[in-house]
Design an enzyme around this catalytic site. Structure first.
Site, PDB file in Angstrom:
ATOM      1  N   TYR A 147      -3.726   0.974   6.277  1.00 51.39           N
ATOM      2  CA  TYR A 147      -1.211   0.444   5.731  1.00 51.39           C
ATOM      3  C   TYR A 147      -0.476   0.778   6.710  1.00 51.39           C
ATOM      4  O   TYR A 147       0.847   0.412   6.333  1.00 51.39           O
ATOM      5  CB  TYR A 147      -1.851   1.706   5.370  1.00 51.39           C
ATOM      6  N   GLY A 209      -4.467  23.401   4.031  1.00 52.89           N
ATOM      7  CA  GLY A 209      -3.459  23.310   3.265  1.00 52.89           C
ATOM      8  C   GLY A 209      -2.584  24.051   4.069  1.00 52.89           C
ATOM      9  O   GLY A 209      -1.185  23.802   3.386  1.00 52.89           O
TER      10      GLY A 209
HETATM   11  P1  NAD Z   1       2.115   2.124  -6.549  1.00 57.16           P
HETATM   12  O1  NAD Z   1       0.902   1.799  -6.113  1.00 57.16           O
HETATM   13  O2  NAD Z   1       2.682   2.660  -7.783  1.00 57.16           O
HETATM   14  O3  NAD Z   1       2.629   0.794  -7.133  1.00 57.16           O
HETATM   15  C1  NAD Z   1       2.742  -0.746  -5.882  1.00 57.16           C
HETATM   16  C2  NAD Z   1       2.803  -2.100  -6.938  1.00 57.16           C
HETATM   17  O4  NAD Z   1       2.154  -3.048  -6.340  1.00 57.16           O
HETATM   18  C3  NAD Z   1       1.098  -1.608  -8.205  1.00 57.16           C
HETATM   19  O5  NAD Z   1       2.089  -2.273  -9.323  1.00 57.16           O
HETATM   20  C4  NAD Z   1      -0.061  -2.347  -7.192  1.00 57.16           C
HETATM   21  O6  NAD Z   1       0.068  -3.327  -8.679  1.00 57.16           O
HETATM   22  C5  NAD Z   1       1.160  -3.577  -6.908  1.00 57.16           C
HETATM   23  N1  NAD Z   1       0.613  -4.124  -5.995  1.00 57.16           N
HETATM   24  C6  NAD Z   1      -0.182  -3.443  -5.022  1.00 57.16           C
HETATM   25  N2  NAD Z   1      -1.083  -4.802  -4.153  1.00 57.16           N
HETATM   26  C7  NAD Z   1       0.155  -6.169  -4.437  1.00 57.16           C
HETATM   27  C8  NAD Z   1      -0.182  -7.143  -4.496  1.00 57.16           C
HETATM   28  N3  NAD Z   1      -0.795  -8.050  -3.430  1.00 57.16           N
HETATM   29  N4  NAD Z   1       0.454  -8.539  -5.158  1.00 57.16           N
HETATM   30  C9  NAD Z   1       1.320  -8.011  -5.859  1.00 57.16           C
HETATM   31  N5  NAD Z   1       1.279  -6.527  -6.355  1.00 57.16           N
HETATM   32  C10 NAD Z   1       0.363  -6.021  -6.085  1.00 57.16           C
HETATM   33  O7  NAD Z   1       3.046   2.792  -5.315  1.00 57.16           O
HETATM   34  P2  NAD Z   1       4.402   3.502  -5.201  1.00 57.16           P
HETATM   35  O8  NAD Z   1       4.202   4.849  -4.710  1.00 57.16           O
HETATM   36  O9  NAD Z   1       5.337   3.165  -6.650  1.00 57.16           O
HETATM   37  O10 NAD Z   1       5.254   2.407  -3.633  1.00 57.16           O
HETATM   38  C11 NAD Z   1       5.563   1.365  -3.928  1.00 57.16           C
HETATM   39  C12 NAD Z   1       5.880   0.816  -2.368  1.00 57.16           C
HETATM   40  O11 NAD Z   1       6.644   1.918  -1.434  1.00 57.16           O
HETATM   41  C13 NAD Z   1       4.814   0.593  -1.751  1.00 57.16           C
HETATM   42  O12 NAD Z   1       5.363  -0.027  -1.028  1.00 57.16           O
HETATM   43  C14 NAD Z   1       4.980   1.611  -0.796  1.00 57.16           C
HETATM   44  O13 NAD Z   1       3.723   1.266   0.436  1.00 57.16           O
HETATM   45  C15 NAD Z   1       6.278   1.841  -0.617  1.00 57.16           C
HETATM   46  N6  NAD Z   1       5.904   3.187  -0.044  1.00 57.16           N
HETATM   47  C16 NAD Z   1       5.760   4.428  -1.237  1.00 57.16           C
HETATM   48  C17 NAD Z   1       5.733   5.683  -1.091  1.00 57.16           C
HETATM   49  C18 NAD Z   1       5.942   6.675  -2.328  1.00 57.16           C
HETATM   50  O14 NAD Z   1       5.438   8.020  -1.444  1.00 57.16           O
HETATM   51  N7  NAD Z   1       5.630   6.687  -3.057  1.00 57.16           N
HETATM   52  C19 NAD Z   1       6.193   5.923   0.309  1.00 57.16           C
HETATM   53  C20 NAD Z   1       6.153   5.274   1.517  1.00 57.16           C
HETATM   54  C21 NAD Z   1       6.333   3.754   0.855  1.00 57.16           C
END
Ligand code: NAD
Ligand code: UDP
Length: 326
Positions: A147, A209
């Site tokens: 990741y 924790g």
């Molecule tokens: P999430 O897992 O809820 O959503 C990710 C979405 O991407 C899901 O709907 C999944 O089905 C889709 N997905 C995964 N691989 C895929 C692929 N190869 N092709 C098409 N769709 C695909 O995660 P989130 O929390 O909504 O995060 C969204 C983005 O933000 C991600 O890129 C994540 O790395 C980034 N992010 C999130 C956080 C957080 O705390 N929520 C923090 C840092 C970065």
């Protein structure tokens, strides 16, 4: 002048993506959600299907796609450690091949493109809070590397497409974000603790924790992402987006027990490898460039999220992977 745009949101069915699609639809834009439903379900975006300006494409971004759009928000990627570690090679493919496919669309159509990067590019940081200038402390061969390094490589690709091909890029580094719409089997700490508390089950703390996280409510984050996309200074970032209020994981558990009125007890298990000991964003740059700071404090955000989880029928959800919550 017509300011309505055709906007592609990859990962649009996930936690952040579904809220982002909702806000963009409410502004009247044509929104195309592209998702392979790895960590989400169609149920998560059922409300969006009622919008005439919404379109859904089931597609894996590691495969090429041909579309004409004005803007791309590239969010597709599993974000929960238990799911991104399930198939680490696919996680890397999603960050790297997926980014190249989306940057290819941006280059061909001259679309503006925003990358959802992460605080994980800082690894287990030895300074706090973390400013954008900090280059990170990532273990390149550990279980989180698929990741962290995938996201770091995606940032590299974004800046190389920008320098080589003049692609109009925006890079945001998102810190822990939570809220309604999170998949109940997501496996991240907020959803785990809330479900455990609502069921009066033991709250599973990994380690002692004392590790910290800074939790941002999803609506605050989405507003910042849209501001970043729309900034007219051609400010590319990277810019930290998150809530600078820092809590230990034990404090988070205690607040959730209090807000749910639960009789759950805290239990302690092993700390996963490379689990960062501290995370807190320095958001000075976001304040200066985007005139943004989070408006929702942790208790307010958790209260709304708890209400959401109370109303969920878990029979309607399947686990994204066999990597189970402890
Ligand atoms: P999430 O897992 O809820 O959503 C990710 C979405 O991407 C899901 O709907 C999944 O089905 C889709 N997905 C995964 N691989 C895929 C692929 N190869 N092709 C098409 N769709 C695909 O995660 P989130 O929390 O909504 O995060 C969204 C983005 O933000 C991600 O890129 C994540 O790395 C980034 N992010 C999130 C956080 C957080 O705390 N929520 C923090 C840092 C970065
Ligand atoms: N964590 C925990 N219990 C859980 C889930 C997570 O103690 O049931 C801890 C995890 O070890 C980490 C923090 O909570 O220290 C945040 O974990 P999460 O998976 O939400 O995201 P991360 O910030 O590690 O990517």
């Amino acid at each position: 002048m017509n300011t309505l745009k055709r906007i592609l949101v990859t990962g649009g069915a996930g936690l952040i993506g579904s809220h982002l699609c909702g806000q963009l639809l409410d502004k009247g834009h044509d929104v195309i959600c592209m998702d392979n439903f790895f960590t989400s379900q169609k149920r998560d975006i059922a409300k969006l299907l009622d919008y005439h300006n919404f379109e859904l494409i089931r597609h894996d971004i590691t495969q090429p796609a041909r579309l004409e759009v004005d803007e791309i928000y590239n969010l597709a990627c599993p974000a929960s450690p238990v799911h991104y570690q399930f198939n680490p090679v696919q996680t890397l493919q999603t960050s790297i091949a997926g980014a190249m496919n989306m940057l290819g669309i941006a280059k061909r159509t001259r679309a503006k493109i925003l990358q959802a990067s992460t605080s994980e590019v800082y690894g287990d940081p030895d300074i706090s809070p973390q400013p954008e200038s900090y280059r990170g402390r990532v273990n390149p061969i550990g279980p989180r590397a698929c990741y962290d390094e995938g996201k770091r490589c995606a940032e590299t690709l974004f800046f190389d497409y920008h320098r080589m091909h003049g692609v109009d890029i925006r890079v945001v580094r998102i810190f822990n974000t939570y809220g309604p719409g999170q998949h109940p089997y997501d496996g991240r700490v907020v959803s785990n603790f809330i479900l455990q508390a609502l069921n009066n089950e033991d709250i599973t703390i990994y380690g002692d924790g004392s590790q910290t996280r800074s939790f941002c409510y999803v609506d605050d984050l989405v507003e910042a992402m849209i501001r970043m996309m729309n900034n007219t200074e051609n400010f590319t970032g990277p810019v930290n987006l998150g809530n600078p209020d820092e809590f230990t994981i034990k404090q988070l558990a205690e607040i959730i027990i209090e807000l749910t009125g639960s009789s759950s007890k805290l239990v302690y298990g092993p700390l996963p490898a490379d689990d960062p000991t501290q995370r807190r964003p320095d958001i000075s740059l976001a304040k200066e460039k985007l005139q943004w700071q989070p408006a929702t404090n942790l208790r307010e955000g958790l209260t709304k999220t708890i209400e959401y989880f109370k109303g969920l029928n878990l029979d309607h959800y399947s686990r994204p992977t066999l990597n189970q919550v402890q």
